[in-house]
Design an enzyme around this catalytic site. Structure first.
Site, short mmCIF file in Angstrom:
data_model
loop_
_atom_site.label_atom_id
_atom_site.label_comp_id
_atom_site.label_asym_id
_atom_site.label_seq_id
_atom_site.Cartn_x
_atom_site.Cartn_y
_atom_site.Cartn_z
N ARG A 111 -9.23 148.95 -67.68
CA ARG A 111 -9.43 147.53 -67.40
C ARG A 111 -8.13 146.89 -66.95
NH1 ARG A 111 -10.24 144.94 -73.54
NH2 ARG A 111 -8.21 145.52 -74.37
N ARG A 154 -28.48 142.31 -74.27
CA ARG A 154 -29.08 140.98 -74.37
C ARG A 154 -30.11 140.75 -73.27
NH1 ARG A 154 -23.28 138.08 -75.29
NH2 ARG A 154 -22.91 138.87 -77.38
N ARG A 158 -22.45 149.27 -81.91
CA ARG A 158 -21.74 148.00 -81.98
C ARG A 158 -21.86 147.20 -80.69
NH1 ARG A 158 -17.54 151.34 -84.15
NH2 ARG A 158 -16.37 151.11 -82.21
N GLU A 216 -4.53 148.86 -67.91
CA GLU A 216 -4.56 149.50 -69.22
C GLU A 216 -5.05 150.94 -69.10
OE1 GLU A 216 -6.99 148.35 -73.18
OE2 GLU A 216 -5.72 146.73 -72.39
N ARG A 251 -5.78 157.38 -80.32
CA ARG A 251 -5.60 157.07 -78.91
C ARG A 251 -4.53 155.99 -78.82
NH1 ARG A 251 -7.29 160.49 -75.28
NH2 ARG A 251 -7.85 158.87 -73.76
N ASP A 296 -11.03 144.93 -87.01
CA ASP A 296 -10.73 143.72 -86.26
C ASP A 296 -9.81 142.84 -87.10
OD1 ASP A 296 -12.15 144.25 -83.92
OD2 ASP A 296 -14.05 143.54 -84.78
N TYR A 342 -10.78 151.55 -87.84
CA TYR A 342 -10.71 150.52 -86.83
C TYR A 342 -11.11 149.20 -87.47
CZ TYR A 342 -11.12 147.83 -82.59
OH TYR A 342 -10.93 146.87 -81.64
#
Length: 382
Positions: A278, A176, A172, A299, A248, A349, A347
């Site tokens: 992060r 680039r 995922r 986090e 988690r 979105d 999971y």
């Protein structure tokens, strides 16, 4: 005459399905154990700074689904927002996802796109069929980039070696060979101008919907309703009788800063010796606003305990075996449909959650018209 239907959970799934069925004439009750709507998408203004805080961590809306985009925009105004993530590694700041700028900066090069492709290909390891996350990363980008940007972060995020994780997780993540640092590649991207909670409250604002907050729903009372839509943990509906599915969870250490702390919304920390994954600086999630003070979260990811908020389903081998057993039990249950990330142990979105909620609502209405019952899952979790 409309049916008496309960939505367990006032997040996106419960709100979207509830609204559709209320508009069709059903009597909807939405029950949530928390004192607010919105689930983990909940946002609220910080009293001291005026910053819109993503209370349970950042949520960034991105989708290619035009119907979903039009749907959310019918309940709020979405402002343009592009997620541009940075990563601090060994005292240097880089752009994510790994792009041409990242590659040139990291290796001290000035490569053109075609040169960079060849360069990374020379770094990548020859692994024909990667069997785990680490092998997939090595086959993609080679050892140097893997160790800098993926290994330590992944160990902190998932609490295990990348060799124990499936290769599919990394598929995922884009690589680039241009200077595009927009983390997502979807056609529609943005943030609700006033936060997610008012948007979801607007979806729930219908005469046929009653919202009850701060209440627990007892699965034993499911038979008192014509239908139940359950967006809580799948195993929780059955009292965890087969064991607990693995998740988690996240801990947030909030701190304040007078000014601009990091100049971006999300700064990853790739080194394993930095305990947090992060830092998020919430005022940067609303770049159309201006605030002097700042609210930030460090986090931390860890294994979910019974009283924690579950965030990410682990879906490892042991969990999948247990999941199959719970799915079998769910399929034997009548009058209950399991929805959302927790209800289907997947999971999802936000845009996918809304898409499945729209499809689930339509499936319920179609089944009702035929005199049939809606099953436990629109899409099987296994």
């Amino acid at each position: 005459m409309g049916k008496r239907i309960v939505m367990v959970g006032a997040g996106l799934s419960g709100a979207v399905i509830g609204r559709m069925l209320a508009e069709a004439g059903h009597k909807i009750t939405v029950i949530d154990s928390r004192d607010h709507v919105g689930g983990n998408c909940h946002t609220q203004r910080d009293e001291d700074t005026g910053v819109m805080v993503h209370v349970y961590g950042p949520h960034i809306f991105h989708t290619d689904d035009e119907e979903v985009w039009n749907y959310v925009n019918s309940f709020t105004t979405f402002m343009p927002y592009k997620n541009r993530v940075k990563s601090t590694v060994d005292g240097q700041v880089y752009s994510l996802p790994v792009n041409l700028h990242t590659i040139n900066q990291f290796f001290g090069q000035a490569l053109r796109p075609d040169e960079a492709r060849d360069f990374i290909k020379s770094k990548a390891e020859d692994i024909a069929e990667p069997q785990n996350f680490e092998e997939q990363a090595l086959a993609f980008v080679g050892s140097d980039l893997y160790k800098a940007f993926f290994k330590g972060y992944t160990e902190k995020q998932w609490g295990c070696s990348p060799t124990e994780l499936p290769a599919s997780i990394l598929k995922r993540l884009p690589l680039r060979f241009n200077y595009d640092d927009n983390y997502f590649f979807h056609k529609f991207q943005g943030m609700p101008e006033d936060g997610y909670t008012p948007m979801i409250a607007s979806i729930l604002d219908h005469a046929g919907i009653t919202v009850k907050l701060g209440e627990m729903f007892d699965p034993a009372t499911a038979g008192d309703w014509d239908h139940v839509f359950w967006s809580g943990p799948l195993d929780g509906f059955f009292g965890y009788e087969l064991g607990r599915l693995g998740y988690r969870t996240l801990d947030f250490k909030e701190f304040r800063y007078d000014g601009d702390y990091q100049g971006c919304a999300v700064m990853n920390y790739g080194n394993a010796d930095v305990p947090y994954t992060r830092i998020t600086e919430h005022k940067h999630f609303a770049p159309w606003e201006s605030h002097e003070g700042s609210v930030l979260y460090e986090e931390y990811s860890r294994a979910c305990e019974p009283h924690d908020i579950p965030y990410y389903p682990i879906r490892m081998v042991d969990e999948k075996a247990m999941l199959s057993d719970y799915v079998a039990k769910a399929n034997e249950t009548t009058g209950v449909t399991f929805v959302g990330r927790l209800g289907t142990y997947r999971y999802l979105d936000m845009d996918v959650t809304i898409r499945e909620a729209l499809d689930t609502g339509r499936a319920f209405l179609a089944a009702e018209e035929k005199g049939e019952a809606l099953g436990a899952f629109l899409k099987s979790p296994v």
